[in-house]
Design an enzyme around this catalytic site. Structure first.
Site, PDB file in Angstrom:
ATOM      1  N   HIS A   1      89.491 103.806 108.693  1.00  0.00           N
ATOM      2  CA  HIS A   1      90.806 103.823 108.502  1.00  0.00           C
ATOM      3  C   HIS A   1      91.088 105.113 108.400  1.00  0.00           C
ATOM      4  O   HIS A   1      90.717 106.008 107.121  1.00  0.00           O
ATOM      5  CB  HIS A   1      90.920 103.326 107.113  1.00  0.00           C
ATOM      6  CG  HIS A   1      92.225 103.192 106.560  1.00  0.00           C
ATOM      7  ND1 HIS A   1      92.707 102.085 105.646  1.00  0.00           N
ATOM      8  CD2 HIS A   1      93.321 103.852 106.554  1.00  0.00           C
ATOM      9  CE1 HIS A   1      94.154 102.287 105.395  1.00  0.00           C
ATOM     10  NE2 HIS A   1      94.287 103.365 105.908  1.00  0.00           N
TER      11      HIS A   1
ATOM     12  N   GLU B   1      92.562 100.909 111.386  1.00  0.00           N
ATOM     13  CA  GLU B   1      93.542 100.422 110.205  1.00  0.00           C
ATOM     14  C   GLU B   1      94.260 101.658 110.024  1.00  0.00           C
ATOM     15  O   GLU B   1      93.762 102.850 109.797  1.00  0.00           O
ATOM     16  CB  GLU B   1      92.726 100.019 108.979  1.00  0.00           C
ATOM     17  CG  GLU B   1      91.886  98.811 109.020  1.00  0.00           C
ATOM     18  CD  GLU B   1      91.320  98.130 107.779  1.00  0.00           C
ATOM     19  OE1 GLU B   1      90.922  99.171 107.065  1.00  0.00           O
ATOM     20  OE2 GLU B   1      91.232  97.117 107.790  1.00  0.00           O
TER      21      GLU B   1
ATOM     22  N   HIS C   1      89.126  93.784 102.036  1.00  0.00           N
ATOM     23  CA  HIS C   1      89.154  94.720 100.809  1.00  0.00           C
ATOM     24  C   HIS C   1      88.468  94.198  99.506  1.00  0.00           C
ATOM     25  O   HIS C   1      88.463  93.066  98.911  1.00  0.00           O
ATOM     26  CB  HIS C   1      90.570  94.999 100.482  1.00  0.00           C
ATOM     27  CG  HIS C   1      90.609  96.363  99.322  1.00  0.00           C
ATOM     28  ND1 HIS C   1      90.920  97.341 100.123  1.00  0.00           N
ATOM     29  CD2 HIS C   1      90.363  96.454  98.387  1.00  0.00           C
ATOM     30  CE1 HIS C   1      90.700  98.443  99.282  1.00  0.00           C
ATOM     31  NE2 HIS C   1      90.661  97.900  98.016  1.00  0.00           N
TER      32      HIS C   1
END
Ligand SMILES: CC(=O)[C@@H](O)[C@H](O)COP(=O)(O)O
Ligand SMILES: NCC(=O)COP(=O)(O)O
Length: 243
Positions: free
Chosen positions: A46, A73, A193
Site C-alpha cells: 500500500h 492498494e 484489515h
C-alpha cells in the site's frame, strides 16, 4: 461452495521497520521473495503518498522479482495511477484513504463516487489489471462496485475484528449478507484489515467462497515471536490450507 482462499501477505510493516533506520535492513524485497517461498499466494503493498512505509521505488523493484500475485492498494490519485499503469500488477485494490489517514478506516461509497470509480476502473481494466474495490460490508456498496465494473470487492474487516472477541456471530452477520451479494452479482470476493490468527478461521468457515485475504499488521507482528516462515504457514492453516 468452498474454494481455496489465497493468502496475500501485506509487507507494509516490514518497510516501516526498514525506514526506521534509513538503511536497507530488513531488506523488503528479499523478505517478499522469502514470503513467497514460505507458501504465500501473493504480496500486497500500500504505497501511501507520504511513503511512510512502502516506497514507490519498492513497487518497481518488487515487480521485477515477484512470482505470485502482486496486489497494489491505494487511493487512485494521479501519481498512484501512473505507478500502477506502468507496473501493471495482478490486481489493484482501490482504497479511499485520505493522505493523512493513520490506516485504512472505511470502504468506498460506491454510489456517491460511481462516476469517478467507473473511469478509474475502465483505465485499469484496459491495462489488463484486475480491479478490487475496498468496501464496508454493505450490500448497497457491493452493488455499486458491480455497477462501476469492478472484478472484485474487498470487504473491510476491521469492524469484524473489533467485535469478534465479544460476539463472533454478531461480528460476521453483515459480512455474510455482503458476501452473498457479491457472489450473486458475480463479483470476486476479497477481505482484509485487522485479520489475525484468532479471527481468520471463523471468517473462512462462515464465508467458504472467499477468493483472497490480505493480511499484514498482525501477521508481521506475530512473526516477531513465531518466525516469518512459521507464521505464514500458520495463517495458511487457518485458511484450511496444507502449508
Ligand atoms: C486497505 C487496508 O486495509 C490495508 O492496506 C491497510 O490500509 C494497511 O495500511 P497500513 O499498513 O498503512 O496500516
Ligand atoms: N487489505 C488489507 C491489507 O492489505 C492488510 O491489512 P492489515 O492486515 O495490515 O490490517
Amino acid at each position: 461452495m468452498t474454494k481455496e482462499t489465497k493468502l496475500s501477505v501485506n509487507i507494509n510493516k516490514i518497510a516501516t521497520l526498514r525506514n526506521a533506520r534509513g538503511g536497507n535492513v530488513p531488506n523488503v524485497i528479499q523478505a517478499a521473495i522469502d514470503i513467497e517461498s514460505f507458501g504465500a499466494d501473493g504480496i500486497t503493498v500500500h504505497p501511501r503518498p507520504d511513503e511512510r512505509h512502502i516506497r514507490y521505488a519498492d513497487v518497481y523493484a518488487l515487480k521485477k522479482v515477484l512470482t505470485t500475485e502482486f496486489n497494489i492498494e491505494g487511493n487512485p490519485i494521479e501519481r498512484f495511477m501512473d505507478l500502477v499503469l506502468e507496473v501493471k500488477p495482478t490486481q489493484v485494490t482501490l482504497v479511499p484513504d485520505p493522505p493523512d489517514a493513520l490506516t485504512s478506516n472505511a470502504g468506498w461509497d460506491t454510489v456517491t463516487h460511481a462516476a469517478f470509480l467507473k473511469k478509474v476502473v475502465e483505465r485499469l481494466k484496459k491495462a489488463g489489471i484486475r480491479v478490487s474495490i475496498f468496501v464496508n460490508p454493505d450490500e448497497r456498496m457491493v452493488e455499486g462496485a458491480a455497477r462501476v465494473g469492478a472484478d472484485r470487492v474487498e470487504l473491510y474487516t476491521e469492524p469484524y475484528a473489533r467485535l469478534y472477541p465479544q460476539d463472533r456471530e454478531a461480528a460476521i452477520a453483515p459480512y455474510l449478507k455482503a458476501a452473498a451479494a457479491a457472489r450473486d452479482l458475480g463479483l470476486g470476493l476479497n477481505a482484509g484489515h485487522d485479520l489475525n490468527l484468532e479471527n481468520l478461521a471463523f471468517l473462512k468457515e462462515q464465508i467458504p467462497f472467499l477468493d483472497e485475504v490480505s493480511i499484514g499488521h498482525a501477521l508481521i507482528s506475530d512473526a516477531l515471536y513465531l518466525g516469518l516462515e512459521n507464521t505464514v504457514q500458520l495463517y495458511l492453516r487457518r485458511l484450511g490450507r496444507q502449508a
